[in-house]
Design an enzyme around this catalytic site. Sequence first.
Site, PDB file in Angstrom:
ATOM      1  N   GLU A 124      38.470  67.422 125.856  1.00  0.00           N
ATOM      2  CA  GLU A 124      39.763  68.084 126.041  1.00  0.00           C
ATOM      3  C   GLU A 124      40.285  67.695 127.419  1.00  0.00           C
ATOM      4  O   GLU A 124      39.557  67.824 128.410  1.00  0.00           O
ATOM      5  CB  GLU A 124      39.637  69.599 125.938  1.00  0.00           C
TER       6      GLU A 124
ATOM      7  N   ARG B  98      22.385  69.875 125.845  1.00  0.00           N
ATOM      8  CA  ARG B  98      23.189  69.398 126.959  1.00  0.00           C
ATOM      9  C   ARG B  98      22.300  68.951 128.118  1.00  0.00           C
ATOM     10  O   ARG B  98      21.125  69.289 128.184  1.00  0.00           O
ATOM     11  CB  ARG B  98      24.130  70.496 127.449  1.00  0.00           C
TER      12      ARG B  98
ATOM     13  N   LYS C 106      33.199  74.326 133.683  1.00  0.00           N
ATOM     14  CA  LYS C 106      34.518  73.888 134.135  1.00  0.00           C
ATOM     15  C   LYS C 106      35.199  74.975 134.959  1.00  0.00           C
ATOM     16  O   LYS C 106      35.889  74.694 135.942  1.00  0.00           O
ATOM     17  CB  LYS C 106      35.403  73.517 132.935  1.00  0.00           C
TER      18      LYS C 106
END
Length: 559
Positions: A38, A264, A274
């Site tokens: 994104e 991850r 983020k």
Amino acid sequence: MAENSENNAPLDFIREIVAEDLRSNKNGGKVITRFPPEPNGYLHIGHAKAICLDFGVAAENNGRCHLRFDDTNPTKEDTEYVESIINDVKWLGFDFGEHLYYASDYFERMYECAVTLIRKGLAYVCDLSPDEWDEYRGNLSAPGRESPGRSRSVEENLALFERMKAGEFEDGAMVLRARIDMASPNIHMRDPVIYRIRRVHHFRHGDKWCIYPMYDFAHPLEDAFEGVTHSFCTLEFEIHRPLYDWVLQALDFKNPPVQTEFSRLNLTYTVMSKRKLLQLVKEHHVSGWDDPRMPTICGMRRRGIPAAAIRKLCRTVGVTKFEALTDIALLEHCVREELNATAPRYLAVLDPLKVTITNYPAEGVPELDAVNNPEDPSAGSRKLAFTRELYIEKSDFMLEPVKGYFRLAPGREVRLRYGYFIKCEEAVTDADGNVVELKCTFDPETRGGSAPDGRKVKGTIHWVSAETAIPAEVRLYDRLFTVEQPGADGADFLTQLNPGSVKIVEALIEPAPAGLPAGSSVQFERSGYYCVDPDSEPGRPVFNRTVTLKDSWGNKQGK
């Protein structure tokens, strides 16, 4: 277990899946993956693992990987992030060629898919308020209740959805929901929202749309539209996979893509959120997204971490289903291994102490030969001026040496790197007793570092010529946080910032590295690996410390 033919290493579980699909000729032998960020922030080292996996699996199997921007939530998306992500992917060494896509280019097709679900009785317009929605949804121990909108006719839902698209309702007044199962034990399957009203300017499509698809609806459609065969996601999307499959099945896609989840990459002394990274930037705890202390790819690039070292880290960590915390020392180990082979060596003094060679001959001495990289004979050598006045590190002299100290002291000899033996004859101090200069003699017979009479010295130190040295700003970067897991157990991660994460010193360097372009990596001997910063100016270079020479991880592994 199958092996990777390139290095005879066992395949990870994802590559095993792909290998089996190829053996069975599933998808006609094609392997098409995608990396779908994104564009609402800068990529970090965690994304690098996904990039290496997505592009790596495709390349290993003569397939292709798409770079697709998931721009379905325009509130925080921007062209700035798109450009930075493209640069990061290319810098990491991957090529998407002509396969650059945007989810927003599929908005018309997604809208038609939503209409199809309504016509099939599999979606409906719901006008519950957010508070009512929370109440109707239920929880893990209680099933949800059906929304009143669930009983609307297909015709009513089609008309309302068209009016939503036309902008007749306020933001949040209505949503489109999938009709699945309000009693499902997976809350994500309890009639999830697939479209919402949001009057936000889209950075690519302006104000054309006022309804936007939710990610869980858009994601499987994007994969299907592009013919993706293998959709790799991190573990937090595992619980969303039933919805991914439901969307594709409900819309009758043939040979639909398959989602597979992996763990991850998490590093010690680092935050990957983020939100937290944005907070560090917005509150000026760091200088920006590319601050060399940040785990962002652009920050690591500015610090001088090679793309090859990041790729090696991702290979070393591997692909598993289990969440783990990777020691940041492993990344530093990968950096050292890469730069040891590629970075030229230079001399730099970070805390200068003046040395005067009292028996320096009037006619001077010939220039010295210095090896550029002992790991790479093709790198050649360079010349160093040896002059009457030099600078050494203050830490390389001790007025009253302690046991085990083998560097310079009154009456003691040491070897100068690439040069001669020097002997300290006198230490000059100021009014406060601080040593400000050393008076030394040199032995011209020891050029190259050995004495004809066979005498030995235990210490070798580096130096620069006072006559030719260039002043440089050196930024000594350390870990951004003082604890391995910042923010763990409810702690405020900002209180765990390392106040000593950067120290700026005025150094003196030999002339050769002063004119290197920004991004160039070097080793300052006995100090560490450094990178030329973009802030450099002619006659005033700036270097960022990438990593010190000490390798704690390699030592722990018995290297």
